[in-house]
Scaffold this active site. Structure first.
Site, PDB file in Angstrom:
ATOM      1  N   ARG A   9     -12.778  15.449 -34.175  1.00 50.11           N
ATOM      2  CA  ARG A   9     -12.167  16.536 -33.425  1.00 50.11           C
ATOM      3  C   ARG A   9     -12.634  17.818 -34.099  1.00 50.11           C
ATOM      4  NH1 ARG A   9     -11.813  15.163 -28.725  1.00 50.11           N
ATOM      5  NH2 ARG A   9      -9.941  14.296 -27.810  1.00 50.11           N
ATOM      6  N   PHE A  26      -6.905  21.686 -24.697  1.00 50.27           N
ATOM      7  CA  PHE A  26      -7.183  20.261 -24.793  1.00 50.27           C
ATOM      8  C   PHE A  26      -8.426  20.000 -23.940  1.00 50.27           C
ATOM      9  CE2 PHE A  26      -7.038  15.805 -23.632  1.00 50.27           C
ATOM     10  CZ  PHE A  26      -7.041  15.254 -24.899  1.00 50.27           C
ATOM     11  N   THR A  27      -9.253  19.062 -24.365  1.00 46.94           N
ATOM     12  CA  THR A  27     -10.581  18.854 -23.751  1.00 46.94           C
ATOM     13  C   THR A  27     -10.533  18.747 -22.219  1.00 46.94           C
ATOM     14  OG1 THR A  27     -10.319  16.494 -24.174  1.00 46.94           O
ATOM     15  CG2 THR A  27     -11.547  17.753 -25.803  1.00 46.94           C
ATOM     16  N   LYS A  49       0.139   7.660 -23.496  1.00 36.96           N
ATOM     17  CA  LYS A  49       0.550   8.050 -24.848  1.00 36.96           C
ATOM     18  C   LYS A  49       2.033   7.697 -25.018  1.00 36.96           C
ATOM     19  CE  LYS A  49      -3.503  10.162 -24.309  1.00 36.96           C
ATOM     20  NZ  LYS A  49      -3.703  11.543 -23.968  1.00 36.96           N
ATOM     21  N   TYR A  85       0.835  -1.205   0.000  1.00 39.76           N
ATOM     22  CA  TYR A  85       0.000   0.000   0.000  1.00 39.76           C
ATOM     23  C   TYR A  85       0.867   1.250   0.000  1.00 39.76           C
ATOM     24  CZ  TYR A  85      -3.823   3.179   0.732  1.00 39.76           C
ATOM     25  OH  TYR A  85      -4.721   4.188   0.555  1.00 39.76           O
ATOM     26  N   ASP A 110       2.197  20.278 -20.512  1.00 38.87           N
ATOM     27  CA  ASP A 110       1.422  19.082 -20.812  1.00 38.87           C
ATOM     28  C   ASP A 110       2.340  18.216 -21.665  1.00 38.87           C
ATOM     29  OD1 ASP A 110      -0.167  17.073 -21.777  1.00 38.87           O
ATOM     30  OD2 ASP A 110      -1.915  18.347 -22.137  1.00 38.87           O
ATOM     31  N   PHE A 154     -18.546  14.727 -26.623  1.00 38.85           N
ATOM     32  CA  PHE A 154     -18.142  13.866 -27.738  1.00 38.85           C
ATOM     33  C   PHE A 154     -18.083  12.394 -27.349  1.00 38.85           C
ATOM     34  CE2 PHE A 154     -13.749  13.310 -26.309  1.00 38.85           C
ATOM     35  CZ  PHE A 154     -13.575  14.420 -25.501  1.00 38.85           C
TER      36      PHE A 154
HETATM   37  C1  LIG Z   1      -4.778  12.348 -23.355  1.00 33.87           C
HETATM   38  C2  LIG Z   1      -4.391  13.715 -23.044  1.00 33.87           C
HETATM   39  C3  LIG Z   1      -4.635  14.286 -21.789  1.00 33.87           C
HETATM   40  C4  LIG Z   1      -5.441  13.586 -20.705  1.00 33.87           C
HETATM   41  O1  LIG Z   1      -4.868  12.401 -20.286  1.00 33.87           O
HETATM   42  P1  LIG Z   1      -5.734  11.115 -19.888  1.00 33.87           P
HETATM   43  O2  LIG Z   1      -4.685  10.112 -19.545  1.00 33.87           O
HETATM   44  O3  LIG Z   1      -6.582  10.726 -21.042  1.00 33.87           O
HETATM   45  O4  LIG Z   1      -6.553  11.486 -18.695  1.00 33.87           O
HETATM   46  C5  LIG Z   1      -4.171  15.569 -21.568  1.00 33.87           C
HETATM   47  N1  LIG Z   1      -3.539  16.266 -22.519  1.00 33.87           N
HETATM   48  C6  LIG Z   1      -3.299  15.756 -23.744  1.00 33.87           C
HETATM   49  C7  LIG Z   1      -2.591  16.570 -24.758  1.00 33.87           C
HETATM   50  C8  LIG Z   1      -3.729  14.471 -24.048  1.00 33.87           C
HETATM   51  O5  LIG Z   1      -3.519  13.992 -25.278  1.00 33.87           O
END
Ligand SMILES: *Cc1c(COP(=O)(O)O)cnc(C)c1O
Length: 459
Positions: free
Chosen positions: A385, A127-128, A261, A75, A218, A451
């Site tokens: 998008r 970004f969303t 990613k 933990y 980011d 979306f």
């Molecule tokens: C995917 C993504 C996020 C969010 O990350 P999650 O792991 O999906 O929560 C933030 N910024 C960018 C540019 C992304 O592509």
């Protein structure tokens, strides 16, 4: 003998395969209707080649899988956490690490700590999830990306760059005290995976430093951004991806990461900062939303796979083949006359739906329509998008983004060059019959990030 081409090839071989289900046109028609013409609502079983996202869809290496067996599921104080911390320090250079279940977990914590009601957060395109967390914390996002980024035909190499004048104007208008940080994405997702240059990043650094404003990075696709710097920015052709990645991070004060990613894992993320005070608060807050600060919603094995994946993600051979595959697909589409965002970005091909379907107005969702048509044609799943992803403003009006795109996102190390051929051919055959395609009508709209779950009917 002189004109022999020297192709890139994958720096790995295949040890295990996953069989795919092939579908017929009538099966796809039924599946698409059941999914409300939203590719997010399709069952993965009904998909042949899945280009919905590059998020969490990478193939892990045998070394990562071996790492999964080395999970220390304690933990508190798992050995894998310390390994990950060491790798983040070594590869990215950030001092303090807080693991989170994925990128948005880090965005939530960071936004809550740094943003006060009425604050302004300038960024190189929204970004969303990032913007939503900024808004939920009481802030307002302001776009400071260069105008070229909004033009799908403009071939400038660094369309992720910040317009320094826009940034300075915002600081002058609101005052530095209203700007908790500037949000800088590498490989700007919504612009089509477009990179920012080191030169521009240094300029942003100089301006923010003068006003005592932080830069939060980011860094979801920082290695792919580094590849474009190596290929296109003066003075970097002899530098390794690893050294460029570290240099990028050095101009920023902290980062949110979706490890799903670049970092080649199926789940995971983190917040990394250099500032002890921010770290201390984040370490406390993560307990509320994610889990203890040495696991943040992840299993020990997930942190181990992430630590190994980060190392693999900054290898020159890996990134050359990764982006090489994306460029291969893009060039095929260009050959067929399919209108795509140029230059080709790092993680996928973005088809320009406004140019592809000029007879469909934005209110009838051209990109959403095109994504459903591609699926109907071949079982290839892409995503919208455009106006659906952009959502609504606080006053209820739709955002109408200039870019109305369909994203063909390529998972890392998953598909072969023959798959790329099939994808390009499908886009080309839909393009051939584009005049017969009509738009969609939205029949269900969720409140947040619509979306993902919105439903449509064909006109
Ligand atoms: C995917 C993504 C996020 C969010 O990350 P999650 O792991 O999906 O929560 C933030 N910024 C960018 C540019 C992304 O592509």
């Amino acid at each position: 003998m002189k004109n022999i081409k020297h192709s890139w090839a994958e720096p790995y071989k295949i040890k295990m395969v996953e069989l795919l289900k092939m579908t017929s046109p009538s099966q796809r028609k039924k599946a698409m209707k059941e999914a409300g013409f939203n590719t997010f609502l399709l069952k993965s079983e009904d998909v042949y080649i899945d280009l919905l996202t590059d998020s969490g869809t990478s193939a892990m290496s045998d070394r990562q899988w071996a790492g999964m067996m080395m999970g220390d599921e304690a933990y508190a104080g798992s050995r894998n956490f310390y390994h990950l911390e060491e790798v983040v320090k070594d590869v990215y250079g950030y001092k303090y690490l807080i693991p989170t279940h994925q990128g948005r977990g880090a965005e939530n914590i960071l936004s809550k700590i740094l943003i006060k009601k009425g604050d302004i957060i300038p960024g190189n395109m929204y970004f969303t999830t990032t913007r939503l967390h900024q808004e939920l914390a009481g802030g307002k996002f302001e776009d400071i990306i260069i105008d070229e980024a909004h033009d799908s035909e403009n071939e400038f190499s660094f369309k992720g760059n910040v317009d320094i004048e826009k940034l300075e104007k915002l600081i002058k208008k609101h005052g530095a005290s209203k700007i908790p940080y500037v949000s800088i994405a590498t490989s700007v997702n919504m612009a089509g995976g477009q990179p920012i240059s080191i030169k521009n990043l240094k300029e942003v650094r100089a301006v923010t430093k003068k006003h005592g404003i932080r830069i939060i990075h980011d860094m979801t696709r920082v290695a792919e951004n580094a590849f474009f710097i190596q290929q296109k920015e003066k003075g970097f052709s002899n530098k390794s991806i690893k050294s460029i990645v570290k240099e990028i991070c050095s101009y920023t004060d902290g980062a949110t990461m979706s490890a799903k990613k670049d970092a080649l894992v199926n789940i995971g993320g983190f917040l990394a900062v250099n500032d002890w005070d921010v770290f201390e608060e984040a370490r406390n807050m993560v307990v509320v939303y994610e889990g203890l600060h040495t696991y943040g919603g992840l299993a020990g094995r997930d942190m181990e796979a992430m630590a190994i994946g980060i190392g693999e993600s900054v290898s020159d051979e890996h990134i050359k083949a990764r982006v090489g595959q994306v460029i291969y697909l893009g060039e095929k589409m260009i050959e067929y006359g399919v209108p795509i965002v140029k230059p080709i970005g790092g993680h996928g091909i973005f088809v320009d739906a406004k140019k592809f379907l000029p007879h469909i107005p934005q209110d009838l969702f051209p990109a959403q329509t095109l994504a459903s048509e591609i699926y109907l044609d071949s079982g290839v799943r892409t995503m919208e998008r455009g106006v659906v992803s952009a959502g609504r403003k606080a006053n209820g009006d739709n955002y109408y983004p200039k870019l109305e795109l369909v994203r063909f996102t390529i998972p890392r190390r998953v598909y072969t060059q023959a798959h790329m051929d099939v994808i390009a051919e499908s886009a080309a055959s839909v393009y051939e019959r584009r005049n017969k395609i009509k738009g969609l009508k939205m029949v269900y709209e969720p409140k947040y990030l619509r979306f993902f779950q919105a439903r449509f009917e064909q006109l």
